[in-house]
Structure formats: C-alpha cells, structure tokens
Design an enzyme around this catalytic site. Sequence first.
Site, PDB file in Angstrom:
ATOM      1  N   GLY A   1       0.850  -1.178   0.000  1.00 32.38           N
ATOM      2  CA  GLY A   1       0.000   0.000   0.000  1.00 32.38           C
ATOM      3  C   GLY A   1       0.890   1.233   0.000  1.00 32.38           C
ATOM      4  O   GLY A   1       1.906   1.260  -0.695  1.00 32.38           O
ATOM      5  N   GLU A   2       0.551   2.215   0.786  1.00 32.80           N
ATOM      6  CA  GLU A   2       1.364   3.431   0.901  1.00 32.80           C
ATOM      7  C   GLU A   2       1.785   3.551   2.359  1.00 32.80           C
ATOM      8  O   GLU A   2       0.958   3.781   3.237  1.00 32.80           O
ATOM      9  CB  GLU A   2       0.554   4.646   0.450  1.00 32.80           C
ATOM     10  CG  GLU A   2       1.413   5.766  -0.151  1.00 32.80           C
ATOM     11  CD  GLU A   2       2.338   6.380   0.884  1.00 32.80           C
ATOM     12  OE1 GLU A   2       3.569   6.482   0.620  1.00 32.80           O
ATOM     13  OE2 GLU A   2       1.862   6.771   1.971  1.00 32.80           O
ATOM     14  N   SER A   3       3.080   3.403   2.607  1.00 28.09           N
ATOM     15  CA  SER A   3       3.547   3.225   3.981  1.00 28.09           C
ATOM     16  C   SER A   3       3.280   4.438   4.866  1.00 28.09           C
ATOM     17  O   SER A   3       2.959   4.273   6.053  1.00 28.09           O
ATOM     18  CB  SER A   3       5.041   2.883   3.994  1.00 28.09           C
ATOM     19  OG  SER A   3       5.807   3.904   3.376  1.00 28.09           O
TER      20      SER A   3
ATOM     21  N   CYS B   1       6.028  -5.501   0.391  1.00 24.63           N
ATOM     22  CA  CYS B   1       6.208  -4.183  -0.217  1.00 24.63           C
ATOM     23  C   CYS B   1       6.169  -3.094   0.860  1.00 24.63           C
ATOM     24  O   CYS B   1       7.083  -3.003   1.664  1.00 24.63           O
ATOM     25  CB  CYS B   1       5.182  -3.949  -1.328  1.00 24.63           C
ATOM     26  SG  CYS B   1       5.621  -2.573  -2.428  1.00 24.63           S
TER      27      CYS B   1
ATOM     28  N   ARG C   1      13.005   3.178   0.764  1.00 23.24           N
ATOM     29  CA  ARG C   1      11.618   3.331   0.316  1.00 23.24           C
ATOM     30  C   ARG C   1      11.561   3.702  -1.166  1.00 23.24           C
ATOM     31  O   ARG C   1      12.325   4.531  -1.643  1.00 23.24           O
ATOM     32  CB  ARG C   1      10.954   4.404   1.176  1.00 23.24           C
ATOM     33  CG  ARG C   1       9.514   4.711   0.893  1.00 23.24           C
ATOM     34  CD  ARG C   1       8.974   5.637   1.971  1.00 23.24           C
ATOM     35  NE  ARG C   1       7.677   6.184   1.641  1.00 23.24           N
ATOM     36  CZ  ARG C   1       7.490   7.399   1.141  1.00 23.24           C
ATOM     37  NH1 ARG C   1       8.530   8.188   0.914  1.00 23.24           N
ATOM     38  NH2 ARG C   1       6.275   7.824   0.856  1.00 23.24           N
TER      39      ARG C   1
ATOM     40  N   ILE D   1       6.017  -3.424  -7.543  1.00 20.85           N
ATOM     41  CA  ILE D   1       5.245  -2.224  -7.847  1.00 20.85           C
ATOM     42  C   ILE D   1       5.742  -1.104  -6.933  1.00 20.85           C
ATOM     43  O   ILE D   1       5.465  -1.110  -5.736  1.00 20.85           O
ATOM     44  CB  ILE D   1       3.738  -2.451  -7.654  1.00 20.85           C
ATOM     45  CG1 ILE D   1       3.253  -3.642  -8.492  1.00 20.85           C
ATOM     46  CG2 ILE D   1       2.953  -1.188  -8.003  1.00 20.85           C
ATOM     47  CD1 ILE D   1       1.823  -4.066  -8.206  1.00 20.85           C
ATOM     48  N   ARG D   2       6.490  -0.172  -7.481  1.00 22.55           N
ATOM     49  CA  ARG D   2       7.097   0.906  -6.684  1.00 22.55           C
ATOM     50  C   ARG D   2       7.664   0.349  -5.380  1.00 22.55           C
ATOM     51  O   ARG D   2       7.345   0.799  -4.272  1.00 22.55           O
ATOM     52  CB  ARG D   2       6.084   2.025  -6.409  1.00 22.55           C
ATOM     53  CG  ARG D   2       5.692   2.805  -7.646  1.00 22.55           C
ATOM     54  CD  ARG D   2       4.885   4.046  -7.313  1.00 22.55           C
ATOM     55  NE  ARG D   2       5.624   4.963  -6.473  1.00 22.55           N
ATOM     56  CZ  ARG D   2       6.560   5.819  -6.908  1.00 22.55           C
ATOM     57  NH1 ARG D   2       6.870   5.849  -8.195  1.00 22.55           N
ATOM     58  NH2 ARG D   2       7.160   6.633  -6.075  1.00 22.55           N
TER      59      ARG D   2
ATOM     60  N   HIS E   1       4.977  -8.426  -4.284  1.00 23.62           N
ATOM     61  CA  HIS E   1       3.581  -8.721  -3.929  1.00 23.62           C
ATOM     62  C   HIS E   1       3.240 -10.185  -4.224  1.00 23.62           C
ATOM     63  O   HIS E   1       2.680 -10.496  -5.284  1.00 23.62           O
ATOM     64  CB  HIS E   1       2.635  -7.821  -4.732  1.00 23.62           C
ATOM     65  CG  HIS E   1       2.694  -6.378  -4.373  1.00 23.62           C
ATOM     66  ND1 HIS E   1       1.806  -5.796  -3.493  1.00 23.62           N
ATOM     67  CD2 HIS E   1       3.529  -5.396  -4.776  1.00 23.62           C
ATOM     68  CE1 HIS E   1       2.090  -4.507  -3.372  1.00 23.62           C
ATOM     69  NE2 HIS E   1       3.134  -4.240  -4.135  1.00 23.62           N
TER      70      HIS E   1
ATOM     71  N   GLU F   1       0.906 -11.865  -3.096  1.00 22.75           N
ATOM     72  CA  GLU F   1      -0.548 -12.057  -3.050  1.00 22.75           C
ATOM     73  C   GLU F   1      -1.220 -11.894  -4.407  1.00 22.75           C
ATOM     74  O   GLU F   1      -2.384 -12.287  -4.576  1.00 22.75           O
ATOM     75  CB  GLU F   1      -1.182 -11.092  -2.038  1.00 22.75           C
ATOM     76  CG  GLU F   1      -1.274  -9.640  -2.472  1.00 22.75           C
ATOM     77  CD  GLU F   1       0.016  -8.863  -2.315  1.00 22.75           C
ATOM     78  OE1 GLU F   1      -0.002  -7.648  -2.583  1.00 22.75           O
ATOM     79  OE2 GLU F   1       1.045  -9.456  -1.932  1.00 22.75           O
TER      80      GLU F   1
END
Length: 210
Positions: A49-51, A81, A110, A138-139, A186, A188
């Site tokens: 997600g976005e940490s 991630c 990051r 992904i990023r 990821h 998942e």
Amino acid sequence: MTSPNIGVLALQGDVREHVQAIERLGVRAFGVRRSEEVDRCDGLIVPGGESTTMIKLARVFGVLEPIRRGIADGLPVFGTCAGMIMLADRLRDGADGQETFGGLDATVRRNAFGRQVDSFEADLDFTLFDDPVHAVFIRAPWIEEVGPGVDVLASVPIADGPGSGDHPTDRIVAVQQGPMLATSFHPEVDDDLRLHRHFLDIVSEPLETR
C-alpha cells in the site's frame, strides 16, 4: 490441531488479496483495524500500500502500539512491499519523521525500484524453494543492510540506483528474521502460495523454536 487466526492489517492496501491467499490454504483470515483484533492474531500480515498513509492510520485506529508490542513478544508477521517498510528498524528516503512498527533489523530504502524502472516482474531464486518464485514489483523498496540475525532469502541484481555505482549490485528483496518474513514484492497477486504457506508454517512453530 486448531487452525491459527491470521490477521491482515486492513487500513489500506492489498488486504483482500492476502485474505484470499490464506483462505485458499484452508486457514481463516480476517481484517485487523482495532487493538482487540491485534490481540486475536496468531500471525499478522502487513500488506502493500502506501507506507506513510498506513502508519498514520495505524496511529489513528489505535493499532500502532499493540502491533509493536506483539512484534516484541514474538508475534509472527509477514510484510509485503510497503509492509516491509513498516517492519524495518531503519529507513532511507522515508518521509520526514516517518515511523514504522520496527522489529526487523534491516535498512530499507523506500520506493527504491519505483524511481528507476517502475513496475516489473522477475523470477527469483529463493533459498527456501527448489523452483523460482515469480515476483511482481510495484514501486517497491529494497533492503540495503541487514543485521546478523536476518536471513537473506532472495536478491535481484540492479545495474544502477542509489549506492550501486557503475556495477550491478544484488539488492535484497526477501528476508526472514525469526518469526518475521518480509518481501519487496507482492506474492498475493500471483497464484503461487508458497510464501503464504511458509508463513503459516512459521505461525505453527512452537514459540520457543522461533
């Protein structure tokens, strides 16, 4: 044997995908948003997600300190991630004052991959498995340093980027430290359930052997 209770931190990110992966292995999984739900966990997954958003929401929802206590007490945790960032003791290129749950003796950069090549896929050799793991980045972050108690499970060679100079450098993308498992990618989003199964094996180990 009683089936373990696997929680997925459900503040933001790939929650549903992790729940589905665990349930495909025959184990119940549930979203975690409250401190009492942290207490129910035999194992906790911290998704991508976005940490920075996730850590702020963790404080707002009152689960930041319970998760930190759980990790300190030996709660098995799997971070993917952004989840890897959330578990790291040390960050590079983090937001000003960015907090983490901590517990993983590693330095994580990051958005390390995202600044150069954006999203990509790769087949990774894993120390845990005979066959490669297909990884979706992904990023993604990477790990630049690990402590003596951290086992490196997989790396990828990067020809350019922070700290690599002119020569390819293996960047660590999967580690295990006791009951803590973390990947830059990821798992998942793929049909390969080996890493989720490995996490369930960690959860099932007696506390004294972790």
